[in-house]
Write an enzyme that holds these catalytic residues in place. Structure first.
Site, PDB file in Angstrom:
ATOM      1  N   GLY A 221       0.842  -1.189   0.000  1.00 45.58           N
ATOM      2  CA  GLY A 221       0.000   0.000   0.000  1.00 45.58           C
ATOM      3  C   GLY A 221       0.878   1.239   0.000  1.00 45.58           C
TER       4      GLY A 221
ATOM      5  N   GLY B 181       2.852   3.609   1.410  1.00 44.69           N
ATOM      6  CA  GLY B 181       3.467   3.775   2.725  1.00 44.69           C
ATOM      7  C   GLY B 181       4.030   5.151   2.982  1.00 44.69           C
TER       8      GLY B 181
ATOM      9  N   LYS C 158       4.281  12.297  -2.945  1.00 44.83           N
ATOM     10  CA  LYS C 158       5.212  11.251  -2.533  1.00 44.83           C
ATOM     11  C   LYS C 158       6.156  11.808  -1.471  1.00 44.83           C
ATOM     12  CE  LYS C 158       8.395   7.828  -4.566  1.00 44.83           C
ATOM     13  NZ  LYS C 158       8.934   7.314  -5.847  1.00 44.83           N
TER      14      LYS C 158
ATOM     15  N   GLY D 298       7.520   7.380   6.274  1.00 47.48           N
ATOM     16  CA  GLY D 298       6.601   8.044   5.365  1.00 47.48           C
ATOM     17  C   GLY D 298       7.182   9.241   4.638  1.00 47.48           C
TER      18      GLY D 298
ATOM     19  N   ARG E 163       3.517  13.980  -7.999  1.00 43.21           N
ATOM     20  CA  ARG E 163       3.517  13.106  -9.177  1.00 43.21           C
ATOM     21  C   ARG E 163       2.158  13.153  -9.864  1.00 43.21           C
ATOM     22  NH1 ARG E 163       5.806   7.262  -8.137  1.00 43.21           N
ATOM     23  NH2 ARG E 163       3.849   6.919  -7.023  1.00 43.21           N
TER      24      ARG E 163
ATOM     25  N   ASP F 154       3.791  -4.454  -8.063  1.00 44.01           N
ATOM     26  CA  ASP F 154       3.181  -3.206  -7.597  1.00 44.01           C
ATOM     27  C   ASP F 154       3.743  -2.005  -8.349  1.00 44.01           C
ATOM     28  OD1 ASP F 154       5.422  -4.184  -5.837  1.00 44.01           O
ATOM     29  OD2 ASP F 154       5.382  -2.102  -5.169  1.00 44.01           O
ATOM     30  N   ASN F 155       4.771  -2.219  -9.177  1.00 42.40           N
ATOM     31  CA  ASN F 155       5.338  -1.148  -9.991  1.00 42.40           C
ATOM     32  C   ASN F 155       5.007  -1.322 -11.473  1.00 42.40           C
ATOM     33  OD1 ASN F 155       6.493   0.111  -7.769  1.00 42.40           O
ATOM     34  ND2 ASN F 155       8.386  -1.062  -7.946  1.00 42.40           N
TER      35      ASN F 155
ATOM     36  N   ASP G 162       7.516   4.568 -10.686  1.00 39.76           N
ATOM     37  CA  ASP G 162       8.490   4.285  -9.637  1.00 39.76           C
ATOM     38  C   ASP G 162       9.917   4.300 -10.170  1.00 39.76           C
ATOM     39  OD1 ASP G 162      10.092   3.424  -7.532  1.00 39.76           O
ATOM     40  OD2 ASP G 162       8.450   2.311  -6.642  1.00 39.76           O
TER      41      ASP G 162
END
Length: 490
Positions: free
Chosen positions: A93, A95, A116, A129, A179, A255-256, A265
Protein backbone atom coordinates in the site's frame (compact mmCIF):
# COMPACT_ATOMS: atom_id res chain seq x y z
CA UNK A 1 -8.29 27.14 0.37
CA UNK A 2 -11.19 29.42 -0.58
CA UNK A 3 -13.32 28.93 -3.67
CA UNK A 4 -11.77 32.07 -5.20
CA UNK A 5 -8.25 30.71 -4.63
CA UNK A 6 -9.26 27.35 -6.08
CA UNK A 7 -10.59 28.98 -9.26
CA UNK A 8 -7.51 31.19 -9.63
CA UNK A 9 -5.14 28.24 -9.21
CA UNK A 10 -7.26 26.00 -11.39
CA UNK A 11 -7.73 22.99 -9.14
CA UNK A 12 -10.68 21.01 -10.44
CA UNK A 13 -10.83 17.80 -8.43
CA UNK A 14 -12.93 14.71 -8.73
CA UNK A 15 -12.43 11.60 -6.60
CA UNK A 16 -13.67 8.61 -8.54
CA UNK A 17 -11.23 6.23 -6.85
CA UNK A 18 -12.68 7.22 -3.48
CA UNK A 19 -16.06 5.96 -4.67
CA UNK A 20 -14.72 2.41 -4.75
CA UNK A 21 -15.31 0.25 -1.64
CA UNK A 22 -13.31 1.45 1.37
CA UNK A 23 -11.33 -1.79 1.37
CA UNK A 24 -9.24 -0.26 -1.44
CA UNK A 25 -7.95 2.76 0.47
CA UNK A 26 -7.61 4.64 3.72
CA UNK A 27 -8.70 8.26 3.80
CA UNK A 28 -6.33 10.54 5.71
CA UNK A 29 -4.57 13.88 5.38
CA UNK A 30 -0.87 14.44 4.69
CA UNK A 31 1.35 15.11 7.70
CA UNK A 32 2.13 18.85 7.68
CA UNK A 33 5.75 19.88 7.19
CA UNK A 34 7.65 22.61 9.00
CA UNK A 35 8.78 25.00 6.29
CA UNK A 36 7.87 24.09 2.70
CA UNK A 37 9.86 25.63 -0.11
CA UNK A 38 9.26 25.14 -3.82
CA UNK A 39 12.42 23.84 -5.51
CA UNK A 40 11.17 23.19 -9.03
CA UNK A 41 7.82 23.53 -10.81
CA UNK A 42 6.96 22.01 -14.18
CA UNK A 43 5.34 24.99 -15.84
CA UNK A 44 4.33 23.26 -19.08
CA UNK A 45 2.75 20.35 -17.22
CA UNK A 46 0.92 22.75 -14.89
CA UNK A 47 -0.54 24.56 -17.90
CA UNK A 48 -1.70 21.32 -19.54
CA UNK A 49 -3.42 20.39 -16.28
CA UNK A 50 -5.28 23.70 -16.27
CA UNK A 51 -3.28 25.10 -13.35
CA UNK A 52 -1.95 28.62 -12.90
CA UNK A 53 1.81 28.28 -12.36
CA UNK A 54 2.10 31.71 -10.77
CA UNK A 55 -0.50 30.81 -8.15
CA UNK A 56 1.20 27.47 -7.52
CA UNK A 57 4.38 29.40 -6.70
CA UNK A 58 2.58 31.50 -4.07
CA UNK A 59 2.66 30.58 -0.38
CA UNK A 60 -0.84 29.10 -0.67
CA UNK A 61 0.08 27.13 -3.77
CA UNK A 62 3.24 25.71 -2.19
CA UNK A 63 1.24 24.77 0.91
CA UNK A 64 -0.95 22.55 -1.29
CA UNK A 65 2.04 21.00 -3.06
CA UNK A 66 3.59 20.21 0.32
CA UNK A 67 0.42 18.73 1.76
CA UNK A 68 0.02 21.46 4.38
CA UNK A 69 -3.25 22.60 2.85
CA UNK A 70 -5.98 20.57 1.18
CA UNK A 71 -7.52 22.24 -1.86
CA UNK A 72 -11.27 22.36 -2.20
CA UNK A 73 -12.67 19.21 -3.75
CA UNK A 74 -9.71 16.98 -2.90
CA UNK A 75 -10.09 13.80 -0.87
CA UNK A 76 -6.64 12.60 0.26
CA UNK A 77 -6.24 8.84 0.56
CA UNK A 78 -3.61 6.11 0.64
CA UNK A 79 -4.23 3.27 -1.77
CA UNK A 80 -4.08 -0.37 -0.77
CA UNK A 81 -2.33 -2.88 -3.00
CA UNK A 82 -0.11 -5.96 -2.88
CA UNK A 83 2.83 -7.11 -4.95
CA UNK A 84 5.49 -9.62 -5.78
CA UNK A 85 8.72 -7.93 -4.72
CA UNK A 86 11.70 -9.76 -6.21
CA UNK A 87 9.38 -12.75 -6.53
CA UNK A 88 8.01 -12.67 -2.95
CA UNK A 89 4.35 -11.81 -2.42
CA UNK A 90 3.56 -9.08 0.14
CA UNK A 91 0.61 -7.02 1.28
CA UNK A 92 1.57 -3.41 0.61
CA UNK A 93 0.00 0.00 0.00
CA UNK A 94 1.01 3.66 -0.15
CA UNK A 95 3.47 3.78 2.72
CA UNK A 96 4.74 7.29 2.09
CA UNK A 97 2.35 8.75 -0.46
CA UNK A 98 -1.18 10.07 -0.77
CA UNK A 99 -3.53 10.56 -3.67
CA UNK A 100 -4.92 14.10 -3.30
CA UNK A 101 -7.53 13.47 -5.98
CA UNK A 102 -8.01 13.53 -9.72
CA UNK A 103 -7.51 16.77 -11.61
CA UNK A 104 -9.95 17.24 -14.50
CA UNK A 105 -8.15 19.23 -17.18
CA UNK A 106 -9.59 21.80 -19.63
CA UNK A 107 -9.60 18.99 -22.22
CA UNK A 108 -11.68 16.87 -19.80
CA UNK A 109 -8.81 14.46 -19.15
CA UNK A 110 -8.34 12.91 -15.72
CA UNK A 111 -4.99 12.76 -13.89
CA UNK A 112 -4.06 11.64 -10.39
CA UNK A 113 -2.31 14.25 -8.26
CA UNK A 114 -0.09 12.28 -5.91
CA UNK A 115 2.15 13.45 -3.05
CA UNK A 116 5.21 11.25 -2.53
CA UNK A 117 6.93 11.67 0.84
CA UNK A 118 3.84 13.10 2.53
CA UNK A 119 4.07 11.18 5.81
CA UNK A 120 3.06 7.93 7.46
CA UNK A 121 -0.02 5.98 6.45
CA UNK A 122 -1.67 2.75 7.68
CA UNK A 123 0.54 0.95 5.11
CA UNK A 124 3.88 2.43 6.23
CA UNK A 125 4.90 -0.59 8.29
CA UNK A 126 8.20 0.56 9.88
CA UNK A 127 8.81 3.44 7.47
CA UNK A 128 8.70 7.12 8.38
CA UNK A 129 6.60 8.04 5.36
CA UNK A 130 9.09 10.66 4.21
CA UNK A 131 11.45 11.08 1.25
CA UNK A 132 14.83 12.70 0.71
CA UNK A 133 15.46 15.58 -1.67
CA UNK A 134 17.99 13.80 -3.92
CA UNK A 135 15.77 10.84 -4.85
CA UNK A 136 12.76 13.10 -5.47
CA UNK A 137 14.80 15.29 -7.81
CA UNK A 138 16.07 12.12 -9.47
CA UNK A 139 12.52 10.96 -10.19
CA UNK A 140 11.72 14.41 -11.56
CA UNK A 141 14.68 14.29 -13.97
CA UNK A 142 14.20 10.70 -15.16
CA UNK A 143 10.41 10.83 -15.54
CA UNK A 144 10.56 14.05 -17.54
CA UNK A 145 13.34 12.61 -19.70
CA UNK A 146 11.20 9.53 -20.36
CA UNK A 147 8.28 11.76 -21.37
CA UNK A 148 10.51 13.65 -23.80
CA UNK A 149 11.68 10.32 -25.28
CA UNK A 150 8.05 9.52 -26.08
CA UNK A 151 7.69 6.78 -23.47
CA UNK A 152 4.50 6.51 -21.42
CA UNK A 153 5.30 7.59 -17.87
CA UNK A 154 4.08 9.19 -14.72
CA UNK A 155 5.23 12.80 -14.65
CA UNK A 156 6.54 15.26 -12.09
CA UNK A 157 4.72 18.51 -11.36
CA UNK A 158 6.91 19.81 -8.55
CA UNK A 159 9.44 19.11 -5.83
CA UNK A 160 9.09 20.87 -2.49
CA UNK A 161 11.55 20.73 0.39
CA UNK A 162 10.00 20.28 3.82
CA UNK A 163 12.42 22.19 6.06
CA UNK A 164 12.90 18.94 7.97
CA UNK A 165 15.63 16.32 7.96
CA UNK A 166 15.14 12.60 7.51
CA UNK A 167 17.46 9.82 8.59
CA UNK A 168 18.61 7.19 6.11
CA UNK A 169 22.27 6.16 6.19
CA UNK A 170 22.89 9.81 7.09
CA UNK A 171 20.83 12.91 7.81
CA UNK A 172 19.28 14.20 4.58
CA UNK A 173 17.01 17.11 3.61
CA UNK A 174 13.39 16.03 3.31
CA UNK A 175 11.25 16.65 0.23
CA UNK A 176 7.92 15.88 -1.40
CA UNK A 177 7.42 15.02 -5.07
CA UNK A 178 4.11 15.92 -6.69
CA UNK A 179 3.52 13.11 -9.18
CA UNK A 180 0.97 13.12 -12.00
CA UNK A 181 -0.38 9.90 -13.50
CA UNK A 182 -3.22 8.65 -15.68
CA UNK A 183 -3.90 6.57 -12.57
CA UNK A 184 -2.05 4.65 -9.88
CA UNK A 185 -3.88 1.38 -10.57
CA UNK A 186 -1.33 -1.43 -10.56
CA UNK A 187 -1.12 -5.15 -11.18
CA UNK A 188 -0.65 -5.24 -7.42
CA UNK A 189 -4.02 -3.51 -6.93
CA UNK A 190 -5.71 -6.49 -8.58
CA UNK A 191 -3.55 -8.95 -6.65
CA UNK A 192 -4.71 -7.26 -3.44
CA UNK A 193 -8.32 -7.47 -4.56
CA UNK A 194 -8.06 -11.14 -5.53
CA UNK A 195 -6.52 -12.01 -2.15
CA UNK A 196 -8.29 -9.79 0.40
CA UNK A 197 -11.67 -8.55 -0.88
CA UNK A 198 -14.79 -10.17 -2.28
CA UNK A 199 -15.29 -11.20 -5.90
CA UNK A 200 -17.97 -8.51 -6.11
CA UNK A 201 -15.42 -5.88 -5.09
CA UNK A 202 -12.86 -7.30 -7.51
CA UNK A 203 -15.45 -6.91 -10.24
CA UNK A 204 -16.10 -3.32 -9.17
CA UNK A 205 -12.38 -2.60 -9.45
CA UNK A 206 -12.25 -4.15 -12.92
CA UNK A 207 -15.32 -2.20 -14.05
CA UNK A 208 -13.79 1.00 -12.70
CA UNK A 209 -10.56 0.32 -14.57
CA UNK A 210 -12.40 -0.35 -17.82
CA UNK A 211 -14.41 2.85 -17.49
CA UNK A 212 -11.30 4.89 -16.72
CA UNK A 213 -8.78 3.44 -19.17
CA UNK A 214 -10.41 1.02 -21.62
CA UNK A 215 -13.95 2.16 -22.55
CA UNK A 216 -13.96 -0.25 -25.51
CA UNK A 217 -14.84 -2.97 -23.03
CA UNK A 218 -18.48 -1.93 -23.28
CA UNK A 219 -18.80 -3.63 -26.65
CA UNK A 220 -16.39 -6.52 -26.05
CA UNK A 221 -17.71 -10.07 -25.97
CA UNK A 222 -15.92 -10.61 -22.64
CA UNK A 223 -15.11 -7.28 -20.98
CA UNK A 224 -12.67 -8.76 -18.44
CA UNK A 225 -10.74 -10.69 -21.07
CA UNK A 226 -10.69 -7.46 -23.06
CA UNK A 227 -9.19 -5.68 -20.04
CA UNK A 228 -6.44 -8.27 -19.70
CA UNK A 229 -5.67 -8.19 -23.42
CA UNK A 230 -5.50 -4.39 -23.53
CA UNK A 231 -3.13 -4.19 -20.55
CA UNK A 232 -0.94 -6.81 -22.22
CA UNK A 233 -0.83 -4.70 -25.41
CA UNK A 234 0.18 -1.56 -23.55
CA UNK A 235 2.85 -3.27 -21.50
CA UNK A 236 4.28 -5.02 -24.56
CA UNK A 237 4.61 -1.62 -26.23
CA UNK A 238 6.01 0.06 -23.11
CA UNK A 239 8.71 -2.51 -22.34
CA UNK A 240 9.79 -2.59 -25.99
CA UNK A 241 10.31 1.18 -25.80
CA UNK A 242 12.39 0.75 -22.63
CA UNK A 243 14.62 -1.72 -24.43
CA UNK A 244 14.99 0.50 -27.47
CA UNK A 245 16.51 3.36 -25.44
CA UNK A 246 18.46 1.19 -22.99
CA UNK A 247 16.32 2.01 -19.95
CA UNK A 248 16.54 -0.37 -16.98
CA UNK A 249 13.69 -0.04 -14.49
CA UNK A 250 15.53 -1.91 -11.76
CA UNK A 251 12.55 -2.88 -9.63
CA UNK A 252 9.88 -4.47 -11.82
CA UNK A 253 7.78 -5.69 -8.92
CA UNK A 254 4.10 -6.23 -9.71
CA UNK A 255 3.18 -3.21 -7.60
CA UNK A 256 5.34 -1.15 -9.99
CA UNK A 257 3.48 -2.21 -13.14
CA UNK A 258 0.58 0.08 -13.98
CA UNK A 259 -2.68 -0.95 -15.57
CA UNK A 260 -2.58 2.22 -17.69
CA UNK A 261 0.72 1.22 -19.29
CA UNK A 262 2.75 4.06 -17.77
CA UNK A 263 6.25 3.69 -16.34
CA UNK A 264 6.08 4.22 -12.58
CA UNK A 265 8.49 4.29 -9.64
CA UNK A 266 11.89 5.66 -10.56
CA UNK A 267 13.83 4.09 -7.74
CA UNK A 268 16.84 1.94 -8.71
CA UNK A 269 16.56 2.78 -12.41
CA UNK A 270 19.14 4.06 -14.89
CA UNK A 271 20.08 4.13 -18.57
CA UNK A 272 22.60 1.68 -19.90
CA UNK A 273 25.91 3.01 -21.26
CA UNK A 274 27.90 -0.05 -22.43
CA UNK A 275 25.60 -2.52 -24.16
CA UNK A 276 25.25 -5.66 -22.06
CA UNK A 277 21.96 -7.54 -21.54
CA UNK A 278 23.10 -8.56 -18.04
CA UNK A 279 23.37 -4.95 -16.84
CA UNK A 280 21.83 -4.42 -13.39
CA UNK A 281 21.79 -1.12 -11.49
CA UNK A 282 19.89 -2.05 -8.31
CA UNK A 283 22.16 -2.64 -5.34
CA UNK A 284 19.91 -5.40 -4.00
CA UNK A 285 19.22 -7.25 -7.28
CA UNK A 286 22.06 -9.69 -6.68
CA UNK A 287 20.56 -12.42 -8.86
CA UNK A 288 19.92 -10.08 -11.81
CA UNK A 289 16.18 -10.71 -11.80
CA UNK A 290 15.54 -7.24 -13.20
CA UNK A 291 18.53 -7.02 -15.56
CA UNK A 292 18.07 -5.26 -18.88
CA UNK A 293 17.82 -8.50 -20.84
CA UNK A 294 15.26 -9.96 -18.41
CA UNK A 295 12.78 -7.10 -18.58
CA UNK A 296 10.59 -8.59 -21.35
CA UNK A 297 10.40 -11.93 -19.50
CA UNK A 298 9.54 -10.21 -16.20
CA UNK A 299 6.88 -8.16 -17.97
CA UNK A 300 5.19 -11.38 -19.08
CA UNK A 301 5.60 -12.90 -15.60
CA UNK A 302 3.96 -9.88 -13.99
CA UNK A 303 1.08 -9.95 -16.45
CA UNK A 304 0.53 -13.62 -15.64
CA UNK A 305 -0.06 -12.51 -12.06
CA UNK A 306 -2.69 -10.04 -13.32
CA UNK A 307 -4.32 -12.84 -15.29
CA UNK A 308 -4.44 -15.01 -12.16
CA UNK A 309 -6.16 -12.19 -10.28
CA UNK A 310 -8.82 -11.88 -12.99
CA UNK A 311 -9.61 -15.62 -13.21
CA UNK A 312 -12.87 -15.38 -11.20
CA UNK A 313 -14.17 -12.79 -13.69
CA UNK A 314 -13.09 -14.37 -16.96
CA UNK A 315 -15.44 -17.36 -16.86
CA UNK A 316 -17.56 -19.24 -14.34
CA UNK A 317 -15.81 -22.47 -15.36
CA UNK A 318 -12.30 -22.51 -13.87
CA UNK A 319 -10.76 -24.59 -16.66
CA UNK A 320 -12.12 -22.27 -19.35
CA UNK A 321 -11.00 -19.24 -17.36
CA UNK A 322 -7.47 -20.66 -17.15
CA UNK A 323 -7.40 -21.39 -20.87
CA UNK A 324 -8.48 -17.84 -21.70
CA UNK A 325 -5.86 -16.35 -19.39
CA UNK A 326 -3.07 -18.55 -20.69
CA UNK A 327 -3.87 -17.74 -24.33
CA UNK A 328 -3.83 -14.04 -23.56
CA UNK A 329 -0.47 -14.25 -21.78
CA UNK A 330 1.04 -16.34 -24.57
CA UNK A 331 0.36 -13.41 -26.89
CA UNK A 332 2.54 -11.04 -24.85
CA UNK A 333 5.86 -12.25 -26.22
CA UNK A 334 4.61 -12.04 -29.80
CA UNK A 335 3.37 -8.48 -29.23
CA UNK A 336 6.57 -7.45 -27.48
CA UNK A 337 8.75 -8.93 -30.22
CA UNK A 338 6.71 -7.18 -32.91
CA UNK A 339 7.04 -3.82 -31.15
CA UNK A 340 10.76 -4.30 -30.51
CA UNK A 341 11.51 -5.38 -34.09
CA UNK A 342 9.59 -2.42 -35.50
CA UNK A 343 11.51 -0.08 -33.22
CA UNK A 344 14.89 -1.61 -34.07
CA UNK A 345 14.14 -1.42 -37.78
CA UNK A 346 13.43 2.29 -37.34
CA UNK A 347 16.69 2.75 -35.43
CA UNK A 348 18.47 1.31 -38.49
CA UNK A 349 16.45 3.29 -41.05
CA UNK A 350 14.50 0.27 -42.29
CA UNK A 351 10.91 0.86 -43.41
CA UNK A 352 9.69 -2.51 -44.67
CA UNK A 353 10.00 -6.01 -43.27
CA UNK A 354 12.25 -8.91 -44.25
CA UNK A 355 12.66 -12.24 -42.48
CA UNK A 356 16.42 -11.68 -42.10
CA UNK A 357 15.97 -8.38 -40.21
CA UNK A 358 16.06 -9.97 -36.78
CA UNK A 359 19.38 -11.67 -37.53
CA UNK A 360 20.81 -8.38 -38.83
CA UNK A 361 19.76 -6.62 -35.62
CA UNK A 362 20.92 -9.36 -33.28
CA UNK A 363 24.29 -9.59 -35.02
CA UNK A 364 24.88 -5.89 -34.48
CA UNK A 365 23.98 -6.18 -30.81
CA UNK A 366 26.32 -9.16 -30.41
CA UNK A 367 29.21 -7.16 -31.88
CA UNK A 368 28.34 -4.21 -29.64
CA UNK A 369 28.42 -6.45 -26.60
CA UNK A 370 31.70 -8.08 -27.63
CA UNK A 371 33.46 -4.73 -28.02
CA UNK A 372 31.70 -3.04 -25.10
CA UNK A 373 30.21 -0.34 -27.29
CA UNK A 374 28.04 2.41 -25.86
CA UNK A 375 24.41 1.65 -26.74
CA UNK A 376 23.10 5.15 -27.40
CA UNK A 377 26.22 6.48 -29.10
CA UNK A 378 26.51 3.50 -31.44
CA UNK A 379 23.11 4.18 -32.95
CA UNK A 380 23.81 7.91 -32.92
CA UNK A 381 27.00 7.32 -34.90
CA UNK A 382 25.18 5.09 -37.40
CA UNK A 383 22.53 7.78 -37.84
CA UNK A 384 25.09 10.37 -38.93
CA UNK A 385 27.55 7.93 -40.50
CA UNK A 386 30.30 9.08 -38.15
CA UNK A 387 32.17 5.87 -37.49
CA UNK A 388 35.53 7.18 -36.34
CA UNK A 389 35.99 7.16 -32.57
CA UNK A 390 34.72 3.80 -31.31
CA UNK A 391 36.71 0.55 -31.25
CA UNK A 392 33.67 -1.30 -32.55
CA UNK A 393 33.82 0.46 -35.90
CA UNK A 394 37.42 -0.62 -36.56
CA UNK A 395 36.66 -4.34 -36.45
CA UNK A 396 36.26 -6.79 -39.33
CA UNK A 397 32.97 -8.01 -37.81
CA UNK A 398 31.45 -4.55 -37.99
CA UNK A 399 32.74 -3.91 -41.51
CA UNK A 400 31.05 -7.10 -42.70
CA UNK A 401 27.86 -6.21 -40.84
CA UNK A 402 27.90 -2.69 -42.31
CA UNK A 403 27.96 -4.12 -45.85
CA UNK A 404 24.90 -6.28 -45.06
CA UNK A 405 23.11 -3.26 -43.55
CA UNK A 406 23.75 -1.10 -46.61
CA UNK A 407 22.55 -3.88 -48.88
CA UNK A 408 19.40 -4.15 -46.74
CA UNK A 409 18.75 -0.41 -47.06
CA UNK A 410 19.18 -0.73 -50.81
CA UNK A 411 16.35 -3.26 -51.00
CA UNK A 412 13.67 -0.74 -49.99
CA UNK A 413 11.93 1.95 -52.01
CA UNK A 414 12.63 4.77 -49.55
CA UNK A 415 15.62 7.02 -50.18
CA UNK A 416 18.76 7.28 -48.10
CA UNK A 417 17.55 10.71 -46.95
CA UNK A 418 14.29 9.16 -45.71
CA UNK A 419 16.23 6.50 -43.80
CA UNK A 420 18.40 9.17 -42.23
CA UNK A 421 15.32 11.13 -41.10
CA UNK A 422 13.75 7.98 -39.66
CA UNK A 423 16.94 7.24 -37.72
CA UNK A 424 17.12 10.81 -36.39
CA UNK A 425 13.59 10.42 -35.03
CA UNK A 426 14.33 6.98 -33.56
CA UNK A 427 17.79 7.41 -32.02
CA UNK A 428 18.10 10.01 -29.27
CA UNK A 429 21.13 12.26 -29.21
CA UNK A 430 21.22 12.02 -25.45
CA UNK A 431 19.80 10.12 -22.52
CA UNK A 432 19.99 11.08 -18.83
CA UNK A 433 23.38 9.48 -18.36
CA UNK A 434 24.02 8.29 -14.85
CA UNK A 435 27.08 10.45 -14.20
CA UNK A 436 25.26 13.56 -15.41
CA UNK A 437 22.24 12.84 -13.22
CA UNK A 438 24.46 12.28 -10.18
CA UNK A 439 26.37 15.48 -10.96
CA UNK A 440 23.10 17.44 -10.97
CA UNK A 441 21.85 15.80 -7.77
CA UNK A 442 25.07 16.43 -5.90
CA UNK A 443 25.07 20.10 -6.86
CA UNK A 444 21.40 20.49 -5.86
CA UNK A 445 21.08 18.35 -2.73
CA UNK A 446 24.50 19.00 -1.22
CA UNK A 447 25.31 22.52 -2.39
CA UNK A 448 21.94 24.11 -3.15
CA UNK A 449 23.01 24.75 -6.75
CA UNK A 450 20.11 23.94 -9.09
CA UNK A 451 21.70 25.39 -12.22
CA UNK A 452 23.34 22.06 -13.13
CA UNK A 453 19.97 20.30 -13.00
CA UNK A 454 18.26 23.09 -14.95
CA UNK A 455 20.78 22.78 -17.77
CA UNK A 456 20.41 18.98 -17.80
CA UNK A 457 16.61 19.20 -17.92
CA UNK A 458 16.83 21.68 -20.77
CA UNK A 459 18.94 19.44 -23.03
CA UNK A 460 16.88 16.36 -22.10
CA UNK A 461 13.63 18.09 -23.06
CA UNK A 462 14.24 17.47 -26.78
CA UNK A 463 16.43 14.36 -27.04
CA UNK A 464 15.96 14.02 -30.80
CA UNK A 465 17.14 17.55 -31.59
CA UNK A 466 20.75 16.45 -32.16
CA UNK A 467 21.84 20.02 -31.33
CA UNK A 468 25.36 21.24 -30.66
CA UNK A 469 24.58 21.99 -27.00
CA UNK A 470 23.74 18.31 -26.50
CA UNK A 471 27.20 17.16 -27.60
CA UNK A 472 28.86 17.40 -24.18
CA UNK A 473 25.99 15.46 -22.58
CA UNK A 474 26.59 12.54 -24.94
CA UNK A 475 30.12 12.07 -23.60
CA UNK A 476 30.79 8.91 -21.61
CA UNK A 477 31.85 8.95 -17.95
CA UNK A 478 35.44 8.38 -16.94
CA UNK A 479 36.28 4.68 -16.40
CA UNK A 480 35.58 3.55 -12.84
CA UNK A 481 36.45 0.46 -10.86
CA UNK A 482 33.09 0.69 -9.08
CA UNK A 483 29.98 -0.29 -11.09
CA UNK A 484 27.17 2.25 -11.00
CA UNK A 485 24.43 1.34 -8.54
CA UNK A 486 21.14 2.77 -7.36
CA UNK A 487 19.09 1.84 -4.34
CA UNK A 488 15.50 0.88 -3.56
CA UNK A 489 13.77 3.72 -1.78
CA UNK A 490 15.26 6.30 -4.08
Amino acid sequence: MTKKERIETGWNFDNSYARLPKSFFSGLSPTPVRSPKLIILNHSLATSLGLNAEDLESDEGVAVLAGNQIPEGAFPLAQAYAGHQFGHFNRLGDGRALLLGEQITPLDERFDIHLKGSGRTPYSRRGDGRAALGPMLREYIISEAMHALGIATTRSLAVVTTGESIIRETELPGAILVRVAASHLRVGTFQYAAQWVTIEELQMLADYTLDRHYPGGDVAENRYLFLLEEVIKRQASLIAKWQLVGFIHGVMNTDNMTISGETIDYGPCAFMDTYDPETVFSSIDIQGRYAYGNQPYIGGWNLARLAESLLPLLHSDYAKSMEMAQNAILNFNKLYQSNWLAGMRAKLGIFNEEVQDQALIEDLLAIMQKYRADYTNTFRALTFDKLGDMALFETTEFAEWHVRWQERLGRQEESKASSHLLMRKSNPAIIPRNHRVEEALEAAAEHGDYSVMDRLLNVLSNPYAHSTEQEEYAALPEPSACPYQTYCGT
